[in-house]
Write a protein that holds these residues in place. Sequence first.
Motif, PDB file in Angstrom:
ATOM      1  N   GLY A  19       0.873   7.344   7.571  1.00  0.00           N
ATOM      2  CA  GLY A  19      -0.224   8.081   6.971  1.00  0.00           C
ATOM      3  C   GLY A  19      -1.442   7.952   7.866  1.00  0.00           C
ATOM      4  O   GLY A  19      -1.357   7.463   8.990  1.00  0.00           O
ATOM      5  N   CYS A  20      -2.573   8.369   7.355  1.00  0.00           N
ATOM      6  CA  CYS A  20      -3.786   8.342   8.165  1.00  0.00           C
ATOM      7  C   CYS A  20      -4.983   7.995   7.297  1.00  0.00           C
ATOM      8  O   CYS A  20      -5.115   8.496   6.181  1.00  0.00           O
ATOM      9  CB  CYS A  20      -3.980   9.707   8.809  1.00  0.00           C
ATOM     10  SG  CYS A  20      -5.357   9.788   9.941  1.00  0.00           S
ATOM     11  N   GLU A  21      -5.819   7.111   7.808  1.00  0.00           N
ATOM     12  CA  GLU A  21      -7.119   6.832   7.210  1.00  0.00           C
ATOM     13  C   GLU A  21      -8.179   7.374   8.150  1.00  0.00           C
ATOM     14  O   GLU A  21      -7.993   7.359   9.365  1.00  0.00           O
ATOM     15  CB  GLU A  21      -7.369   5.330   7.082  1.00  0.00           C
ATOM     16  CG  GLU A  21      -6.586   4.632   6.044  1.00  0.00           C
ATOM     17  CD  GLU A  21      -6.962   3.160   5.971  1.00  0.00           C
ATOM     18  OE1 GLU A  21      -6.658   2.573   4.935  1.00  0.00           O
ATOM     19  OE2 GLU A  21      -7.532   2.597   6.928  1.00  0.00           O
ATOM     20  N   ARG A  23     -12.096   6.719   9.026  1.00  0.00           N
ATOM     21  CA  ARG A  23     -13.286   5.893   8.803  1.00  0.00           C
ATOM     22  C   ARG A  23     -14.484   6.630   9.387  1.00  0.00           C
ATOM     23  O   ARG A  23     -14.469   7.056  10.536  1.00  0.00           O
ATOM     24  CB  ARG A  23     -13.170   4.524   9.454  1.00  0.00           C
ATOM     25  CG  ARG A  23     -14.373   3.628   9.113  1.00  0.00           C
ATOM     26  CD  ARG A  23     -14.210   2.226   9.668  1.00  0.00           C
ATOM     27  NE  ARG A  23     -14.361   2.179  11.100  1.00  0.00           N
ATOM     28  CZ  ARG A  23     -15.523   1.972  11.738  1.00  0.00           C
ATOM     29  NH1 ARG A  23     -16.624   1.802  11.061  1.00  0.00           N
ATOM     30  NH2 ARG A  23     -15.564   1.933  13.041  1.00  0.00           N
ATOM     31  N   VAL A  35     -14.182   4.734   4.175  1.00  0.00           N
ATOM     32  CA  VAL A  35     -12.818   5.096   4.555  1.00  0.00           C
ATOM     33  C   VAL A  35     -12.314   6.164   3.595  1.00  0.00           C
ATOM     34  O   VAL A  35     -12.357   5.998   2.379  1.00  0.00           O
ATOM     35  CB  VAL A  35     -11.881   3.869   4.519  1.00  0.00           C
ATOM     36  CG1 VAL A  35     -10.437   4.285   4.798  1.00  0.00           C
ATOM     37  CG2 VAL A  35     -12.341   2.823   5.525  1.00  0.00           C
ATOM     38  N   ARG A  37      -8.982   8.582   2.641  1.00  0.00           N
ATOM     39  CA  ARG A  37      -7.531   8.596   2.783  1.00  0.00           C
ATOM     40  C   ARG A  37      -7.025   9.987   2.399  1.00  0.00           C
ATOM     41  O   ARG A  37      -6.610  10.217   1.273  1.00  0.00           O
ATOM     42  CB  ARG A  37      -6.902   7.518   1.909  1.00  0.00           C
ATOM     43  CG  ARG A  37      -7.233   6.139   2.420  1.00  0.00           C
ATOM     44  CD  ARG A  37      -6.677   5.029   1.548  1.00  0.00           C
ATOM     45  NE  ARG A  37      -7.020   3.741   2.114  1.00  0.00           N
ATOM     46  CZ  ARG A  37      -8.156   3.089   1.890  1.00  0.00           C
ATOM     47  NH1 ARG A  37      -9.064   3.624   1.108  1.00  0.00           N
ATOM     48  NH2 ARG A  37      -8.389   1.925   2.445  1.00  0.00           N
ATOM     49  N   HIS A  55      -2.496  10.764  -4.766  1.00  0.00           N
ATOM     50  CA  HIS A  55      -3.517  10.888  -3.735  1.00  0.00           C
ATOM     51  C   HIS A  55      -4.828  11.241  -4.410  1.00  0.00           C
ATOM     52  O   HIS A  55      -4.847  11.974  -5.380  1.00  0.00           O
ATOM     53  CB  HIS A  55      -3.178  12.011  -2.741  1.00  0.00           C
ATOM     54  CG  HIS A  55      -1.876  11.826  -2.055  1.00  0.00           C
ATOM     55  ND1 HIS A  55      -1.638  10.800  -1.193  1.00  0.00           N
ATOM     56  CD2 HIS A  55      -0.736  12.538  -2.111  1.00  0.00           C
ATOM     57  CE1 HIS A  55      -0.409  10.903  -0.730  1.00  0.00           C
ATOM     58  NE2 HIS A  55       0.156  11.939  -1.280  1.00  0.00           N
ATOM     59  N   ALA A  63      -9.762  14.657   0.671  1.00  0.00           N
ATOM     60  CA  ALA A  63     -10.435  13.379   0.441  1.00  0.00           C
ATOM     61  C   ALA A  63     -11.910  13.634   0.730  1.00  0.00           C
ATOM     62  O   ALA A  63     -12.261  14.164   1.785  1.00  0.00           O
ATOM     63  CB  ALA A  63      -9.871  12.311   1.367  1.00  0.00           C
ATOM     64  N   THR A  93      -1.670   4.405   8.956  1.00  0.00           N
ATOM     65  CA  THR A  93      -1.335   3.566   7.815  1.00  0.00           C
ATOM     66  C   THR A  93       0.133   3.756   7.490  1.00  0.00           C
ATOM     67  O   THR A  93       0.755   4.725   7.918  1.00  0.00           O
ATOM     68  CB  THR A  93      -2.172   3.921   6.571  1.00  0.00           C
ATOM     69  OG1 THR A  93      -1.882   5.271   6.201  1.00  0.00           O
ATOM     70  CG2 THR A  93      -3.651   3.771   6.829  1.00  0.00           C
TER      71      THR A  93
END
Length: 103
Positions: A19-21, A23, A35, A37, A55, A63, A93
């Motif tokens: 996955g990807c965060e 920041r 952050v 998500r 989600h 997000a 992630t």
Amino acid sequence: SLTLSVSSAEWLDAPPDAGCEVRVRWWGEAGEGRVLRPPPPVGSAADHSQAGLSHRRDEVGAATAQYAVRCGRPQLKRYFEDMRELVIELRETRALPPSRDAP
């Protein structure tokens, strides 16, 4: 207020459960920033690996972070000019397995 939205993020050459965060840290902001998500794109390998997980999405499926603006437009414009760039860091992630109730 100022709203920042990330609708989706996907690594092109990562394991299927990656996955990807995102920041975000504004110039002069204390701490580590915020952050986000974002959910993986619908139908992607990461989306399928996260089936059953919820989600956080706003009404358009992104997000979202909202920041209070406590100055006028001229001051905000000057801040953006002085800032020059907004640092956005992407971090990989791993999806967590869905939680299961104990028997």
